[in-house]
Write a protein that holds these residues in place. Structure first.
Motif, PDB file in Angstrom:
ATOM      1  N   ALA A 189      27.604  39.515  60.266  1.00 40.38           N
ATOM      2  CA  ALA A 189      28.593  38.589  59.717  1.00 40.38           C
ATOM      3  C   ALA A 189      29.940  39.286  59.536  1.00 40.38           C
ATOM      4  O   ALA A 189      30.994  38.745  59.900  1.00 40.38           O
ATOM      5  CB  ALA A 189      28.096  38.010  58.398  1.00 40.38           C
ATOM      6  N   VAL A 190      29.916  40.481  58.969  1.00 40.09           N
ATOM      7  CA  VAL A 190      31.173  41.215  58.753  1.00 40.09           C
ATOM      8  C   VAL A 190      31.791  41.614  60.090  1.00 40.09           C
ATOM      9  O   VAL A 190      33.013  41.489  60.287  1.00 40.09           O
ATOM     10  CB  VAL A 190      30.932  42.454  57.872  1.00 40.09           C
ATOM     11  N   GLN A 250      35.589  40.342  61.779  1.00 38.55           N
ATOM     12  CA  GLN A 250      36.669  41.259  62.128  1.00 38.55           C
ATOM     13  C   GLN A 250      37.135  41.076  63.567  1.00 38.55           C
ATOM     14  O   GLN A 250      38.060  41.748  64.015  1.00 38.55           O
ATOM     15  CB  GLN A 250      36.217  42.705  61.896  1.00 38.55           C
ATOM     16  N   GLN A 251      36.494  40.168  64.288  1.00 36.43           N
ATOM     17  CA  GLN A 251      36.872  39.908  65.674  1.00 36.43           C
ATOM     18  C   GLN A 251      37.771  38.677  65.761  1.00 36.43           C
ATOM     19  O   GLN A 251      37.825  37.857  64.854  1.00 36.43           O
ATOM     20  CB  GLN A 251      35.620  39.733  66.541  1.00 36.43           C
ATOM     21  N   SER A 252      38.441  38.563  66.866  1.00 35.03           N
ATOM     22  CA  SER A 252      39.429  37.499  67.040  1.00 35.03           C
ATOM     23  C   SER A 252      38.840  36.310  67.798  1.00 35.03           C
ATOM     24  O   SER A 252      38.074  36.483  68.745  1.00 35.03           O
ATOM     25  CB  SER A 252      40.641  38.036  67.799  1.00 35.03           C
ATOM     26  N   VAL A 253      39.208  35.119  67.370  1.00 36.69           N
ATOM     27  CA  VAL A 253      38.877  33.879  68.072  1.00 36.69           C
ATOM     28  C   VAL A 253      40.172  33.083  68.211  1.00 36.69           C
ATOM     29  O   VAL A 253      40.767  32.677  67.207  1.00 36.69           O
ATOM     30  CB  VAL A 253      37.822  33.055  67.302  1.00 36.69           C
ATOM     31  N   PHE A 254      40.621  32.917  69.453  1.00 37.00           N
ATOM     32  CA  PHE A 254      41.866  32.205  69.720  1.00 37.00           C
ATOM     33  C   PHE A 254      43.044  32.776  68.934  1.00 37.00           C
ATOM     34  O   PHE A 254      43.870  32.054  68.383  1.00 37.00           O
ATOM     35  CB  PHE A 254      41.712  30.709  69.407  1.00 37.00           C
ATOM     36  N   GLY A 299      27.704  46.471  48.320  1.00 42.42           N
ATOM     37  CA  GLY A 299      28.258  45.191  48.726  1.00 42.42           C
ATOM     38  C   GLY A 299      29.127  45.291  49.958  1.00 42.42           C
ATOM     39  O   GLY A 299      29.930  44.393  50.240  1.00 42.42           O
ATOM     40  N   LEU A 300      28.957  46.371  50.707  1.00 41.06           N
ATOM     41  CA  LEU A 300      29.766  46.602  51.899  1.00 41.06           C
ATOM     42  C   LEU A 300      28.863  46.667  53.117  1.00 41.06           C
ATOM     43  O   LEU A 300      27.678  46.370  53.065  1.00 41.06           O
ATOM     44  CB  LEU A 300      30.558  47.907  51.745  1.00 41.06           C
ATOM     45  N   LEU A 320      27.151  45.366  69.154  1.00 42.36           N
ATOM     46  CA  LEU A 320      26.151  44.306  69.112  1.00 42.36           C
ATOM     47  C   LEU A 320      26.816  42.944  68.878  1.00 42.36           C
ATOM     48  O   LEU A 320      26.456  41.952  69.526  1.00 42.36           O
ATOM     49  CB  LEU A 320      25.127  44.584  68.019  1.00 42.36           C
ATOM     50  N   ALA A 321      27.781  42.886  67.965  1.00 43.83           N
ATOM     51  CA  ALA A 321      28.482  41.632  67.705  1.00 43.83           C
ATOM     52  C   ALA A 321      29.176  41.121  68.962  1.00 43.83           C
ATOM     53  O   ALA A 321      29.130  39.920  69.287  1.00 43.83           O
ATOM     54  CB  ALA A 321      29.493  41.808  66.572  1.00 43.83           C
ATOM     55  N   THR A 322      29.805  42.021  69.693  1.00 48.19           N
ATOM     56  CA  THR A 322      30.478  41.646  70.943  1.00 48.19           C
ATOM     57  C   THR A 322      29.469  41.167  71.974  1.00 48.19           C
ATOM     58  O   THR A 322      29.684  40.176  72.674  1.00 48.19           O
ATOM     59  CB  THR A 322      31.276  42.829  71.495  1.00 48.19           C
TER      60      THR A 322
END
Length: 218
Positions: free
Chosen positions: A25-26, A30-34, A189-190, A208-210
């Motif tokens: 989720a974090v 931190q990644q960009s969408v449009f 909490g990080l 992995l997120a990418t």
């Protein structure tokens, strides 16, 4: 890209499911969408509430308005309704499901665009993953296995990786190492992305997120 729902599911306890949900989720936020940072919501369907405790610790550490995420809880069939509501306003909804419960997990699996199944590279985890994969197959949802807590130099990791891929479901190219930073950061909490930026663990989660975004896009 329209909103996507990613469900983290594994009936075997101790697979690192909640840690993976928080970290993904974090990383996605931190990644960009449009051209703007992605809007990400977490949905906790596990009665144990570990993800909720992490989110409260995150609010305490960063401030309620600086978590970078939204958080909701739901149970049973309510998860499907809540996820569909959230995905109208968020780029990604990440759902954490309870272990050992078909009834509680099935709605979250049914509503998902992608189910991510963390698997530790041991024979016991491999055997215990089969019921989860069977449930996902019944719902007809796309699935991606993620090897978690891998010992990069251990022969067992390589052998189990091959065995997991032989289950007939695709496995992520990115594997997550057995790193203390993942769990240690959760206690504050990080995530490792914030506690140890630039570390190997942070690079793995970012990759992995990418990879998941590319998988959903294709």
């Amino acid at each position: 890209m329209s909103g996507r729902i990613i469900t983290i599911a594994q009936q075997k306890g101790g697979s690192g499911k909640t840690t993976l949900a928080a970290h993904l989720a974090v990383a996605l936020s931190q990644q960009s969408v449009f051209g703007s940072l992605a809007r990400v919501a977490l949905l906790d369907c596990d009665p144990q509430g570990s993800l909720g405790e992490w989110f409260e610790a995150r609010e305490a550490s960063l401030g309620e308005d600086a978590t970078g995420l939204s958080f909701r809880t739901a149970s049973g069939w309510g998860a499907r309704r809540e996820a569909r509501s959230l995905v109208r306003d968020y780029n990604f909804v990440v759902i954490d499901t309870p272990p050992k419960s078909d009834v509680e997990s099935r709605p979250a699996i049914e509503v998902a665009d992608l189910v991510v199944v963390p698997v530790q590279p041991t024979p016991i985890d491999l055997w215990a993953t089969r019921p989860t994969l069977e449930m996902i197959a019944k719902e007809g949802t796309s699935c991606l296995l993620v090897i978690n807590r891998a010992q990069s130099r251990a022969a067992l990791t390589h052998d189990m990786g091959a065995a997991i891929e032989a289950l007939g479901h695709p496995a992520a190219r990115t594997r997550l190492g057995n790193r203390v930073g993942f769990a240690a950061s959760m206690g504050r909490g990080l995530t490792v992305l914030e506690a140890e930026p630039g570390s190997k663990g942070a690079a793995e989660i970012e990759a992995l997120a990418t990879e998941l975004r590319d998988y959903l896009a294709n």
